[in-house]
Design an enzyme around this catalytic site. Sequence first.
Site, mmCIF file in Angstrom:
data_model
loop_
_atom_site.group_PDB
_atom_site.id
_atom_site.type_symbol
_atom_site.label_atom_id
_atom_site.label_comp_id
_atom_site.label_asym_id
_atom_site.label_seq_id
_atom_site.Cartn_x
_atom_site.Cartn_y
_atom_site.Cartn_z
ATOM 1 N N LYS A 58 0.842 -1.211 0.000
ATOM 2 C CA LYS A 58 0.000 0.000 0.000
ATOM 3 C C LYS A 58 0.871 1.252 0.000
ATOM 4 O O LYS A 58 0.660 2.175 -0.780
ATOM 5 C CB LYS A 58 -0.885 0.007 1.248
ATOM 6 C CG LYS A 58 -1.526 1.357 1.584
ATOM 7 C CD LYS A 58 -2.444 1.300 2.778
ATOM 8 C CE LYS A 58 -1.789 1.591 4.082
ATOM 9 N NZ LYS A 58 -1.539 3.007 4.402
ATOM 10 N N ASN A 59 1.867 1.277 0.872
ATOM 11 C CA ASN A 59 2.642 2.509 1.044
ATOM 12 C C ASN A 59 3.683 2.733 -0.043
ATOM 13 O O ASN A 59 4.337 3.767 -0.056
ATOM 14 C CB ASN A 59 3.279 2.531 2.441
ATOM 15 C CG ASN A 59 2.201 2.647 3.522
ATOM 16 O OD1 ASN A 59 1.048 2.971 3.225
ATOM 17 N ND2 ASN A 59 2.548 2.353 4.755
ATOM 18 N N CYS A 73 -4.850 11.921 12.646
ATOM 19 C CA CYS A 73 -5.690 10.727 12.747
ATOM 20 C C CYS A 73 -5.473 10.158 14.146
ATOM 21 O O CYS A 73 -4.833 10.760 14.991
ATOM 22 C CB CYS A 73 -5.349 9.728 11.667
ATOM 23 S SG CYS A 73 -3.660 9.205 11.760
ATOM 24 N N ARG A 131 0.301 14.219 13.150
ATOM 25 C CA ARG A 131 0.807 14.027 11.785
ATOM 26 C C ARG A 131 1.180 15.364 11.114
ATOM 27 O O ARG A 131 0.584 15.774 10.122
ATOM 28 C CB ARG A 131 -0.184 13.254 10.917
ATOM 29 C CG ARG A 131 -0.844 12.060 11.540
ATOM 30 C CD ARG A 131 0.080 10.887 11.793
ATOM 31 N NE ARG A 131 0.639 10.269 10.627
ATOM 32 C CZ ARG A 131 0.039 9.318 9.911
ATOM 33 N NH1 ARG A 131 -1.158 8.943 10.229
ATOM 34 N NH2 ARG A 131 0.645 8.793 8.860
ATOM 35 N N PRO A 132 2.107 16.134 11.643
ATOM 36 C CA PRO A 132 2.500 17.418 11.039
ATOM 37 C C PRO A 132 3.153 17.224 9.676
ATOM 38 O O PRO A 132 3.515 16.101 9.296
ATOM 39 C CB PRO A 132 3.516 17.974 12.034
ATOM 40 C CG PRO A 132 4.064 16.788 12.727
ATOM 41 C CD PRO A 132 2.941 15.791 12.808
ATOM 42 N N ILE A 133 3.277 18.332 8.915
ATOM 43 C CA ILE A 133 3.939 18.236 7.596
ATOM 44 C C ILE A 133 5.043 19.294 7.470
ATOM 45 O O ILE A 133 5.423 19.694 6.362
ATOM 46 C CB ILE A 133 2.932 18.397 6.439
ATOM 47 C CG1 ILE A 133 2.170 19.719 6.539
ATOM 48 C CG2 ILE A 133 1.980 17.213 6.362
ATOM 49 C CD1 ILE A 133 1.481 20.094 5.251
ATOM 50 N N ASP A 184 4.338 0.384 12.221
ATOM 51 C CA ASP A 184 3.113 -0.202 11.659
ATOM 52 C C ASP A 184 2.937 -1.656 12.045
ATOM 53 O O ASP A 184 1.912 -2.250 11.733
ATOM 54 C CB ASP A 184 3.113 -0.074 10.127
ATOM 55 C CG ASP A 184 3.015 1.371 9.699
ATOM 56 O OD1 ASP A 184 3.245 1.659 8.510
ATOM 57 O OD2 ASP A 184 2.753 2.227 10.562
ATOM 58 N N ARG A 209 -8.762 -0.169 4.596
ATOM 59 C CA ARG A 209 -7.857 0.819 4.005
ATOM 60 C C ARG A 209 -6.528 0.160 3.629
ATOM 61 O O ARG A 209 -5.870 0.561 2.682
ATOM 62 C CB ARG A 209 -7.581 1.955 4.986
ATOM 63 C CG ARG A 209 -8.734 2.884 5.223
ATOM 64 C CD ARG A 209 -8.298 4.101 5.989
ATOM 65 N NE ARG A 209 -7.105 4.696 5.389
ATOM 66 C CZ ARG A 209 -6.382 5.650 5.979
ATOM 67 N NH1 ARG A 209 -6.727 6.097 7.173
ATOM 68 N NH2 ARG A 209 -5.325 6.160 5.384
HETATM 69 C C1 EPZ Z 1 4.045 6.806 6.609
HETATM 70 O O1 EPZ Z 1 3.326 7.883 7.200
HETATM 71 C C2 EPZ Z 1 3.076 5.653 6.527
HETATM 72 N N1 EPZ Z 1 1.960 6.016 5.651
HETATM 73 C C3 EPZ Z 1 2.571 5.284 7.917
HETATM 74 O O2 EPZ Z 1 1.799 4.101 7.765
HETATM 75 C C4 EPZ Z 1 3.760 4.957 8.821
HETATM 76 O O3 EPZ Z 1 3.294 4.766 10.134
HETATM 77 C C5 EPZ Z 1 4.790 6.081 8.789
HETATM 78 O O4 EPZ Z 1 5.152 6.400 7.426
HETATM 79 C C6 EPZ Z 1 6.069 5.700 9.535
HETATM 80 O O5 EPZ Z 1 6.636 4.557 8.919
HETATM 81 C C7 EPZ Z 1 2.163 5.955 4.312
HETATM 82 O O6 EPZ Z 1 3.238 5.609 3.842
HETATM 83 C C8 EPZ Z 1 0.986 6.305 3.455
HETATM 84 P P1 EPZ Z 1 6.388 9.930 8.658
HETATM 85 P P2 EPZ Z 1 4.000 9.357 7.235
HETATM 86 O O7 EPZ Z 1 6.384 11.197 7.908
HETATM 87 O O8 EPZ Z 1 4.748 9.571 5.971
HETATM 88 C C9 EPZ Z 1 6.791 13.031 12.159
HETATM 89 C C10 EPZ Z 1 0.026 2.654 7.943
HETATM 90 O O9 EPZ Z 1 -0.252 2.010 8.958
HETATM 91 N N2 EPZ Z 1 6.748 14.047 11.099
HETATM 92 O O10 EPZ Z 1 7.494 8.921 8.425
HETATM 93 O O11 EPZ Z 1 2.966 10.312 7.621
HETATM 94 C C11 EPZ Z 1 5.455 12.322 12.307
HETATM 95 O O12 EPZ Z 1 4.583 13.052 13.161
HETATM 96 C C12 EPZ Z 1 0.406 4.111 8.064
HETATM 97 O O13 EPZ Z 1 0.119 2.183 6.773
HETATM 98 C C13 EPZ Z 1 7.029 15.372 11.414
HETATM 99 O O14 EPZ Z 1 7.299 15.702 12.559
HETATM 100 O O15 EPZ Z 1 5.013 9.169 8.448
HETATM 101 C C14 EPZ Z 1 5.846 11.002 12.909
HETATM 102 O O16 EPZ Z 1 6.003 11.160 14.304
HETATM 103 C C15 EPZ Z 1 0.054 4.681 9.434
HETATM 104 N N3 EPZ Z 1 6.974 16.306 10.426
HETATM 105 C C16 EPZ Z 1 7.229 10.727 12.296
HETATM 106 O O17 EPZ Z 1 7.713 11.987 11.811
HETATM 107 C C17 EPZ Z 1 6.676 15.969 9.122
HETATM 108 O O18 EPZ Z 1 6.667 16.872 8.260
HETATM 109 C C18 EPZ Z 1 7.203 9.768 11.131
HETATM 110 O O19 EPZ Z 1 6.274 10.273 10.220
HETATM 111 C C19 EPZ Z 1 6.393 14.620 8.825
HETATM 112 C C20 EPZ Z 1 6.441 13.668 9.826
#
Ligand code: EPZ
Length: 421
Positions: A22-23, A117, A122-124, A308, A400
């Site tokens: 999926k990811n 969620c 989930r900040p960006i 995950d 999902r």
């Molecule tokens: C991806 O989410 C996955 N989703 C998530 O899987 C997975 O839990 C996560 O990576 C970690 O492996 C998809 O790939 C669609 P991150 P993502 O950016 O990209 C922080 C599932 O179960 N962060 O690696 O959103 C964030 O808050 C889903 O399939 C910032 O601080 O995760 C988190 O604590 C759930 N600022 C950490 O980094 C940012 O701009 C990791 O987040 C982005 C993230």
Amino acid sequence: MEKLIVKGGTRLKGTIPVSGCKNAVLPIAVAASILGDGVSVLHNVPNLTDVKTLQAVLEGLGATIKLKNSTLYIESINHLEYEAPYDLVRKMRASIYVLGPLVAKLGRAKVSFPGGCAIGPRPIDLHIRGLEGLGAEVNVEEGYIYAQAERLVGTEMNLIGQHGPSVGATANVMMAATLAQGTTVIHGAAREPHISDLAHFLNAMGADIEGIGTPTLTIRGVKQLRGTEHTVISDDIEAGTFIVAGAITRGDVYVEGITPEQIPAISEKLVEAGVELDWDANGVRVTTPHEIQPVDITTAPFPGFPTDMQAQIMGLLCLASGTSVITENVHTDRFIHAAELNRMGANIALDGSKAIIKGTRNLSGAPVMASDLRAGAVLVAAGMAATGETVVSRVYHIDRGYESIEKKLNDVGANITRVNE
Ligand code: EPZ
């Protein structure tokens, strides 16, 4: 709303096929629709609601997409729209992946700010930091992210956040950098198998990415990317989920279509917990001849133990012959499933980012609620191992990320019925 009724006491036996990741398919479909010119054909695409949601987002931008069996045909967008609306983006955080590609291809993007969620805010900020590093001007107004740039320009940057590398930010910035002027170096890049699969896909389209699978990615900008054909890797987390399902029911299952390189930390911790994994070229046979042993786990970005899989292994450790501690270091609020497992007789105490799991002899069925897709999966697995009946509600979370989960499990001896509430 649908529910899954799970009859307990079933031992799984047989072969469970793993679907496409999926990811990986989510960012790859974005790259095919927005960055590439012409048609792309993606094989081994799982039939998931997240894929359907993304299809709606990309069609809203002008792409033509068809999913036939497990092949996705994508015709890229000539007259690109640049806006991804709230009503679609709010359904799936991965919609944010269109931000970087739209700016790279069109010079502008308007994307609804993705909601948080159940597992945290989930900040960006890292996505925005990376795109600003490439020269984009980014503003957030009225719940939308506006980004624009005459032409993106390559640069050297560090994308590490307070929780380590970011999968999403690495994907977004890497995609944008493929069409930037000059060379981009991303330090602190995520190394998950799905990020590597995305990078291989981009290179097959004509991008020039080096350092795939390492924390430093070098992307030399090119003028154009063309549609291509690609087979998506198998889903490491789905595979790990089925391995746990086989172990928790003390069954004998063969999880087909996964390699040890995709799940190094999952394999290591499951073996430490007493699960026997016999690998061959096409997959792994899972047996649990002895008691489940307690193990301590700390989630981390790849190649660490994936967040995950945190819920799934927690479910297994509820039946261990001792006390385990799980530390969740990636997401800030990802223990909601603990309360649901306690309703089934587990003994889990929470202390900040730690969950202390005191193993019990068995679990008993109960009505429980899924809070995210992985929490839903562990409740189904626990229900199969429990005595009595477990009713899992909010099954839409599970759909999902898992392609017809009850069919795959019933094919190997589970007794799960989907009902409309
Ligand atoms: C991806 O989410 C996955 N989703 C998530 O899987 C997975 O839990 C996560 O990576 C970690 O492996 C998809 O790939 C669609 P991150 P993502 O950016 O990209 C922080 C599932 O179960 N962060 O690696 O959103 C964030 O808050 C889903 O399939 C910032 O601080 O995760 C988190 O604590 C759930 N600022 C950490 O980094 C940012 O701009 C990791 O987040 C982005 C993230």
